[in-house]
Design an enzyme around this catalytic site. Structure first.
Site, PDB file in Angstrom:
ATOM      1  N   CYS A 116       0.801  -1.102   0.048  1.00 45.59           N
ATOM      2  CA  CYS A 116       0.116  -0.075   0.182  1.00 45.59           C
ATOM      3  C   CYS A 116       0.768   1.354   0.032  1.00 45.59           C
ATOM      4  O   CYS A 116       0.345   2.382  -0.089  1.00 45.59           O
ATOM      5  CB  CYS A 116      -0.737  -0.174   1.092  1.00 45.59           C
ATOM      6  SG  CYS A 116      -1.791  -1.686   1.304  1.00 45.59           S
ATOM      7  N   HIS A 240      -2.831   6.571   3.615  1.00 45.05           N
ATOM      8  CA  HIS A 240      -3.185   5.455   2.910  1.00 45.05           C
ATOM      9  C   HIS A 240      -4.719   4.872   3.544  1.00 45.05           C
ATOM     10  O   HIS A 240      -4.897   5.129   4.732  1.00 45.05           O
ATOM     11  CB  HIS A 240      -2.230   4.093   3.291  1.00 45.05           C
ATOM     12  CG  HIS A 240      -3.275   2.874   3.001  1.00 45.05           C
ATOM     13  ND1 HIS A 240      -3.595   2.590   1.822  1.00 45.05           N
ATOM     14  CD2 HIS A 240      -2.783   1.572   3.804  1.00 45.05           C
ATOM     15  CE1 HIS A 240      -4.105   1.396   1.562  1.00 45.05           C
ATOM     16  NE2 HIS A 240      -3.542   0.873   2.921  1.00 45.05           N
ATOM     17  N   ASN A 270     -10.139  -0.700   0.966  1.00 45.70           N
ATOM     18  CA  ASN A 270      -8.637  -0.615   0.828  1.00 45.70           C
ATOM     19  C   ASN A 270      -8.221  -0.952  -0.385  1.00 45.70           C
ATOM     20  O   ASN A 270      -8.287  -2.359  -0.571  1.00 45.70           O
ATOM     21  CB  ASN A 270      -8.032  -1.593   2.086  1.00 45.70           C
ATOM     22  CG  ASN A 270      -6.639  -1.296   2.216  1.00 45.70           C
ATOM     23  OD1 ASN A 270      -5.993  -0.937   1.125  1.00 45.70           O
ATOM     24  ND2 ASN A 270      -5.881  -1.871   3.211  1.00 45.70           N
TER      25      ASN A 270
HETATM   26  N1  ACO Z   1     -17.673  -8.556  11.633  1.00 48.55           N
HETATM   27  C1  ACO Z   1     -18.162  -8.593  12.881  1.00 48.55           C
HETATM   28  N2  ACO Z   1     -17.433  -8.997  13.945  1.00 48.55           N
HETATM   29  C2  ACO Z   1     -16.097  -9.066  13.694  1.00 48.55           C
HETATM   30  C3  ACO Z   1     -15.249  -9.071  12.540  1.00 48.55           C
HETATM   31  C4  ACO Z   1     -16.298  -8.789  11.659  1.00 48.55           C
HETATM   32  N3  ACO Z   1     -15.704  -8.472  10.122  1.00 48.55           N
HETATM   33  N4  ACO Z   1     -14.159  -9.038  12.610  1.00 48.55           N
HETATM   34  C5  ACO Z   1     -13.702  -9.519  13.891  1.00 48.55           C
HETATM   35  N5  ACO Z   1     -15.060  -9.398  14.679  1.00 48.55           N
HETATM   36  C6  ACO Z   1     -15.081  -9.550  16.046  1.00 48.55           C
HETATM   37  C7  ACO Z   1     -13.875 -10.321  16.607  1.00 48.55           C
HETATM   38  O1  ACO Z   1     -14.220 -11.773  16.779  1.00 48.55           O
HETATM   39  C8  ACO Z   1     -13.956 -10.032  18.030  1.00 48.55           C
HETATM   40  O2  ACO Z   1     -14.821 -10.480  18.706  1.00 48.55           O
HETATM   41  P1  ACO Z   1     -14.528 -11.066  20.314  1.00 48.55           P
HETATM   42  O3  ACO Z   1     -14.347  -9.509  21.084  1.00 48.55           O
HETATM   43  O4  ACO Z   1     -15.912 -11.626  20.731  1.00 48.55           O
HETATM   44  O5  ACO Z   1     -13.453 -11.914  20.339  1.00 48.55           O
HETATM   45  C9  ACO Z   1     -14.228  -8.392  18.036  1.00 48.55           C
HETATM   46  O6  ACO Z   1     -15.106  -8.516  16.754  1.00 48.55           O
HETATM   47  C10 ACO Z   1     -13.175  -7.396  17.826  1.00 48.55           C
HETATM   48  O7  ACO Z   1     -12.203  -7.974  16.978  1.00 48.55           O
HETATM   49  P2  ACO Z   1     -10.693  -7.438  16.715  1.00 48.55           P
HETATM   50  O8  ACO Z   1      -9.914  -8.153  15.728  1.00 48.55           O
HETATM   51  O9  ACO Z   1     -10.121  -6.722  18.101  1.00 48.55           O
HETATM   52  O10 ACO Z   1     -11.294  -6.166  15.873  1.00 48.55           O
HETATM   53  P3  ACO Z   1     -10.578  -4.700  15.687  1.00 48.55           P
HETATM   54  O11 ACO Z   1     -11.234  -3.540  16.050  1.00 48.55           O
HETATM   55  O12 ACO Z   1      -9.039  -4.675  15.689  1.00 48.55           O
HETATM   56  O13 ACO Z   1     -10.800  -4.778  14.021  1.00 48.55           O
HETATM   57  C11 ACO Z   1      -9.649  -4.840  11.977  1.00 48.55           C
HETATM   58  C12 ACO Z   1     -10.173  -5.648  13.037  1.00 48.55           C
HETATM   59  C13 ACO Z   1     -10.712  -4.023  11.095  1.00 48.55           C
HETATM   60  C14 ACO Z   1      -9.335  -6.033  10.882  1.00 48.55           C
HETATM   61  C15 ACO Z   1      -8.698  -3.907  12.494  1.00 48.55           C
HETATM   62  O14 ACO Z   1      -7.675  -4.813  13.114  1.00 48.55           O
HETATM   63  C16 ACO Z   1      -7.755  -3.325  11.237  1.00 48.55           C
HETATM   64  O15 ACO Z   1      -8.254  -2.617  10.593  1.00 48.55           O
HETATM   65  N6  ACO Z   1      -6.493  -3.655  11.261  1.00 48.55           N
HETATM   66  C17 ACO Z   1      -5.599  -3.076  10.254  1.00 48.55           C
HETATM   67  C18 ACO Z   1      -5.709  -3.934   8.787  1.00 48.55           C
HETATM   68  C19 ACO Z   1      -4.982  -3.326   7.910  1.00 48.55           C
HETATM   69  O16 ACO Z   1      -5.036  -2.047   7.629  1.00 48.55           O
HETATM   70  N7  ACO Z   1      -4.624  -3.921   6.674  1.00 48.55           N
HETATM   71  C20 ACO Z   1      -4.093  -3.671   5.788  1.00 48.55           C
HETATM   72  C21 ACO Z   1      -2.840  -3.265   5.513  1.00 48.55           C
HETATM   73  S1  ACO Z   1      -2.080  -2.552   4.150  1.00 48.55           S
HETATM   74  C22 ACO Z   1      -1.829  -3.414   2.910  1.00 48.55           C
HETATM   75  O17 ACO Z   1      -0.706  -3.834   2.752  1.00 48.55           O
HETATM   76  C23 ACO Z   1      -2.980  -4.166   2.251  1.00 48.55           C
END
Ligand code: ACO
Length: 316
Positions: A116, A240, A270
């Protein structure tokens, strides 16, 4: 090419264009196959819908053609094509070769893969080529992440999408638009986000989130320092487009208000290499950037790469 002493020649954006596949997938559409909800995706990421489809070459050609038309230049007058992508259409040859032919160009062409952060890498590389004597370069950032996404994995399927952004950079005498820049990568973190050849993406979302804020802020501060500007003097930041909470946290640490931030992720998801040009040209086309404005571009991605650039916007 004649070597030109550093600093005597720079570059400016002469034209730009973007492309998004026509198929729109809403958060509600995803709930039909995933255990998730529109509310959860909006709250945790800021994404509302995304565009899915096309190939990296087809989206690049569409965006590149618009950039060439806006610049009003002959494709044969372009000296190089730099295509940033982490989702090439083929392993061999580079997708830039397909795009070069599709746009009726005849010049050096190569792909850059810095995930990215790639569009900023391409922008800086293009400035380097211009400093070495090239006159006109087409840079494109395109990704079709939907092709390497596991659509049964709610951790990644809610985030990733497809798109492209392209720009013609033209040589100008004097320092040009690029005031400061920074590149970084930390390969020791490659397992945080990876896809093996022919396989889909795996991501440790929490850890990527945590590190993303840190590397974006660190890179942006290095570019600001190189440019001699303070965060206060930035008129627009183009981060980004991964997650609105990452953007908010990074802007807060940089002390740049959200009112000065370009955001399109609610519409695009993204799109990796396309994310910064999609947000930048959306802001420019919506008159949020005027000549003389200082614009800070900052990306992070798999690898764990980071890149930033401070540009002084001039297109006239
Ligand atoms: N829908 C509903 N619930 C979900 C989902 C979903 N899609 N995904 C996770 N949950 C649940 C989990 O199971 C968890 O439940 P629990 O509390 O009962 O265990 C709860 O929601 C919280 O999960 P987290 O993983 O803590 O959620 P978080 O707030 O961290 O969000 C996310 C997850 C959106 C993936 C976030 O961590 C994120 O955006 N990370 C960065 C990812 C990113 O930017 N990647 C791209 C990099 S750039 C590149 O090179 C492509």
């Amino acid at each position: 090419m004649t070597l030109i002493p550093a600093g005597t020649i720079g570059a400016k954006f002469l034209g730009w264009g973007t492309a998004l596949p026509p198929k729109v997938v809403s958060n509600d559409d995803l709930t039909k196959t995933l255990d998730t909800s529109d509310e959860w995706i909006r709250e945790r990421t800021g994404i509302e819908r995304r565009h899915i489809g096309g190939s990296t070459a087809s989206l690049s050609i569409e965006a590149g053609r618009k950039a060439i038309e806006m610049a009003g230049v002959d494709p044969l007058s372009i000296d190089a094509l730099v295509l940033s992508t982490t989702t090439p259409d083929r392993t061999v040859p580079a997708t830039s070769a397909t795009v070069q032919h599709g746009l009726g160009m005849r010049c050096g062409a190569f792909d850059v893969n810095a995930a990215c952060s790639g569009f900023v890498y391409a922008l800086v590389i293009a400035h380097g080529l211009i400093a070495m004597g090239m006159k006109r370069i087409l840079i494109i950032g395109t990704d079709t992440l939907s092709r390497i996404t596991d659509w049964s994995d709610r951790n990644t399927a809610i985030l990733f999408a497809d798109g492209s952004g392209a720009a013609i950079l033209d040589a100008v005498s004097g320092p040009g638009q690029l005031l400061g820049w920074d590149f970084d990568a930390d390969g020791s973190l490659e397992d945080l986000l990876y896809a093996d050849i022919g396989k889909t993406l795996h991501m440790d979302g929490k850890e990527v989130f945590r590190r993303a804020v840190r590397v974006m802020v660190d890179s942006a501060e290095k570019s600001l320092k190189a440019s001699g500007l303070t965060a206060n003097e930035i008129d627009l930041i183009v981060p980004h487009q991964a997650n609105i909470r990452i953007i908010e946290a990074a802007c807060k640490r940089l002390d740049i208000p959200m009112s000065k931030t370009a955001v399109v992720l609610h519409e695009t998801g993204n799109t990796s290499s396309a994310s910064i040009p999609l947000a930048l040209f959306d802001a420019v086309d919506n008159h949020r950037v005027k000549n003389g404005d200082n614009v800070l571009l900052v990306g992070f991605g798999a690898g764990m790469t980071a890149a930033s650039a401070v540009i002084k916007w001039h297109n006239s």
